[in-house]
Design a protein around this motif. Structure first.
Motif, short mmCIF file in Angstrom:
data_model
loop_
_atom_site.label_atom_id
_atom_site.label_comp_id
_atom_site.label_asym_id
_atom_site.label_seq_id
_atom_site.Cartn_x
_atom_site.Cartn_y
_atom_site.Cartn_z
N GLN A 52 32.80 41.73 36.11
CA GLN A 52 33.89 42.24 36.93
C GLN A 52 34.54 43.44 36.26
O GLN A 52 35.00 43.37 35.12
CB GLN A 52 34.95 41.15 37.14
CG GLN A 52 36.24 41.62 37.76
CD GLN A 52 36.07 42.10 39.19
OE1 GLN A 52 35.35 41.49 39.96
NE2 GLN A 52 36.73 43.18 39.53
N PRO A 53 34.57 44.61 36.95
CA PRO A 53 35.23 45.77 36.35
C PRO A 53 36.69 45.47 36.06
O PRO A 53 37.38 44.80 36.83
CB PRO A 53 35.09 46.86 37.43
CG PRO A 53 33.95 46.40 38.29
CD PRO A 53 33.99 44.91 38.27
N LYS A 54 37.18 45.97 34.94
CA LYS A 54 38.56 45.72 34.52
C LYS A 54 39.40 46.98 34.68
O LYS A 54 38.98 48.07 34.30
CB LYS A 54 38.59 45.27 33.05
CG LYS A 54 37.78 44.02 32.75
CD LYS A 54 38.32 42.79 33.44
CE LYS A 54 37.66 41.52 32.94
NZ LYS A 54 36.22 41.46 33.20
N PRO A 55 40.60 46.85 35.25
CA PRO A 55 41.49 48.01 35.37
C PRO A 55 42.15 48.32 34.03
O PRO A 55 42.25 47.46 33.14
CB PRO A 55 42.54 47.54 36.39
CG PRO A 55 42.59 46.06 36.21
CD PRO A 55 41.20 45.63 35.85
N VAL A 129 46.65 58.42 44.07
CA VAL A 129 47.56 58.37 42.92
C VAL A 129 47.64 56.94 42.37
O VAL A 129 47.64 56.72 41.15
CB VAL A 129 48.96 58.88 43.31
CG1 VAL A 129 49.99 58.57 42.23
CG2 VAL A 129 48.92 60.37 43.57
N LEU A 130 47.71 55.98 43.28
CA LEU A 130 47.77 54.58 42.87
C LEU A 130 46.47 54.17 42.16
O LEU A 130 46.50 53.47 41.14
CB LEU A 130 48.00 53.71 44.10
CG LEU A 130 48.57 52.31 43.90
CD1 LEU A 130 49.89 52.37 43.14
CD2 LEU A 130 48.77 51.62 45.25
N SER A 137 43.14 57.08 34.46
CA SER A 137 42.43 58.34 34.26
C SER A 137 42.79 59.31 35.38
O SER A 137 43.39 58.93 36.38
CB SER A 137 40.91 58.11 34.25
OG SER A 137 40.45 57.75 35.54
N GLN A 138 42.41 60.55 35.21
CA GLN A 138 42.64 61.58 36.21
C GLN A 138 41.33 62.07 36.80
O GLN A 138 41.20 63.22 37.20
CB GLN A 138 43.41 62.75 35.58
CG GLN A 138 44.81 62.38 35.11
CD GLN A 138 45.68 61.86 36.24
OE1 GLN A 138 45.69 62.41 37.34
NE2 GLN A 138 46.41 60.78 35.97
N GLU A 139 40.35 61.21 36.86
CA GLU A 139 39.04 61.56 37.39
C GLU A 139 39.12 61.79 38.90
O GLU A 139 40.07 61.34 39.56
CB GLU A 139 38.05 60.44 37.09
CG GLU A 139 38.42 59.12 37.75
CD GLU A 139 37.55 57.98 37.25
OE1 GLU A 139 36.45 57.81 37.79
OE2 GLU A 139 37.99 57.27 36.32
N PRO A 140 38.13 62.48 39.47
CA PRO A 140 38.12 62.70 40.93
C PRO A 140 38.03 61.38 41.69
O PRO A 140 37.21 60.51 41.38
CB PRO A 140 36.87 63.56 41.15
CG PRO A 140 36.58 64.18 39.82
CD PRO A 140 37.03 63.19 38.79
#
Length: 476
Positions: A52-55, A129-130, A137-140
């Motif tokens: 499971q991907p983690k935030p 933004v959320l 991160s500021q990725e696309p």
């Protein structure tokens, strides 16, 4: 002429049991379908949770609100055809204050600048933004629309609807599902997790039969009953036999005896879980607030703040059939929560208690429950309110009925998070300890996951061995 009387010799208990062996083989063929589906998908479940991907962040952003020069909601919305709203809150987006409005038509949230009064299409910007906040991160990122129903990828376990989907450009196809009305994270999904989730739902829950109505639970119950019967007859045959003829038969019998209790535990707890869900009463209709826009004549102001207080969220809620503002923030380094009237006048200290009582009353009445014996704020999961219910913190109300019912409400949006009674507790205990092996939690998640996966693997090998023996017998 006399005829000799012939008496039929009485069968021994061993012979009687061995006569049931053909039924063991027949039922085992049917049970094999369920065992392959459930054991294989049971091995997937620990892998799914591990992958499971983690935030990067687990809590919503805490942007300090600026309460200077704001217009009242009634002033801003008087030029529109909007006369009623279901929810309204003040939030900061790109350093600017906006009123976010939820309408009864179920459309996307709408946004008005709280100073200029101009409406702006900010759903995509808010979602992106959320998502950046939760990814750290500021990725696309790209907003890809809303979900208003659960799916194989965004299942009921995530609880929050509607949910906005935001896609990243990562090679694994990572996407986020977000609750824009409360800034909460529903879940993260990548391509691998999506594939595993769909496979699990197809194999373990037979979701491919959802269109069949009662056919899905009927088939699952048939396979569960066949599995229990096959195990019982297999144990009987093993006891009746003095010695199996081949090594594979001996291994098959001993493995079946070793797994018998575990197999029956899985079958009973799974069947109970299925029947309990089928017989569960319908949930009461969700509570939905209604606010008259004409009554919202005051804008939040800096004068509402107490000394040293910084606000992160201001939202409308319904109390005593009147719109009131809920102020959430920080004061002196500690979380603060206050209720004020629509004109900013502080409400009495019993306002939070009345809010809880009124929300619970809306759900208790359709369920035939009376006045709660106690109301409390619950910040952690426990045996009554487990991780499966997702939302925290929640308000909990206990009732004095024969089933010792408890209701759990999300204080943010007034949603009914869970209804728990004694029958739910008994079934939940069975499912937790007989099916999910929570009794191993003290040893750590890796130990529990490894044990469940190994047992599932041995079940698969046992069935494969049985099928091989059946095939060999057919050739004879």
């Amino acid at each position: 002429m006399t005829a000799a009387l012939r008496t039929t010799p009485r069968l021994t208990w061993r012979q009687r049991l061995l006569r049931l062996l053909p039924w063991h083989r027949r039922l085992a063929l049917l049970a094999a379908v369920g065992v392959f589906s459930w054991a294989f998908s049971g091995m997937l479940h620990p892998l799914m949770s591990t992958l499971q991907p983690k935030p990067a962040a687990f809590m919503p952003p805490a942007n300090t609100l600026t309460l200077v020069g704001l217009q009242a909601p009634a002033t801003i919305l008087r030029h529109t055809a909007i006369t009623k709203v279901q929810a309204l809150r003040l939030l900061m987006l790109d350093g600017q204050p906006y009123y976010q409005v939820r309408l009864a038509d179920g459309s996307q949230p709408r946004y008005w600048h709280a100073r200029s009064g101009l409406e702006q299409p900010l759903v995509a910007r808010h979602a992106e933004v959320l998502a950046a906040h939760y990814l750290g991160s500021q990725e696309p990122l790209h907003y890809s629309g809303d979900l208003h129903a659960f799916s194989n990828e965004y299942a009921f376990i995530n609880r929050l609807l509607p949910a906005a989907r935001v896609d990243s450009q990562r090679p694994d196809g990572l996407r986020l599902y977000l609750d824009l009305y409360q800034d909460r994270l529903g879940t993260l999904v990548d391509d691998r997790k999506a594939a595993f989730s769909s496979l699990f739902l197809w194999l373990h829950s037979f979701h491919w039969l959802d269109v069949g109505g009662p056919l899905r639970p009927a088939l699952m119950l048939l396979l569960l009953i066949s599995s229990a019967a096959a195990v019982t007859l297999g144990v009987s045959s093993f006891i009746a036999r003095r010695q199996a003829r081949t090594r594979l038969r001996r291994w098959h019998g001993r493995a079946g005896i070793g797994l018998a209790l575990t197999s029956v535990a899985f079958v009973i707890s799974g069947g109970w879980h299925l029947l309990h869900k089928l017989n569960a009463p319908s949930a009461p209709a969700p509570f939905v607030a209604q606010f008259n826009v004409a009554e919202l004549i005051s804008a939040p102001q800096a004068s509402w703040l107490e000394d040293g207080e910084g606000l992160h969220k201001i939202s409308l809620l319904q109390l005593d059939n009147q719109p009131v503002w809920r102020l959430q923030g920080v004061r002196a380094g500690k979380p603060s929560l206050r209720y004020v009237a629509s004109d900013g006048q502080p409400l009495d200290e019993l306002a939070p208690q009345r809010y809880a009582e009124q929300r619970f009353a809306a759900y208790a009445a359709p369920l035939g429950l009376g006045t709660p014996t106690s109301i409390s704020l619950q910040r952690n999961f426990d045996d009554d309110y487990g991780f499966v219910f997702k939302r925290l913190p929640v308000l909990k109300a206990n009732y004095g009925d024969a089933q010792h019912s408890a209701l759990f409400i999300d204080p943010l949006d007034g949603a009914l998070a869970a209804t728990v009674s004694d029958s739910d507790r008994r079934e939940g205990l069975s499912f937790a300890y007989l099916h999910k092996w929570e009794w191993l939690s003290g040893a750590g998640k890796p130990v529990k996951d490894t044990a469940i996966s190994l047992v599932a693997l041995v079940h698969l090998l046992l069935v494969l061995g049985g099928l091989w023996l059946w095939r060999q017998r057919r050739r004879m």
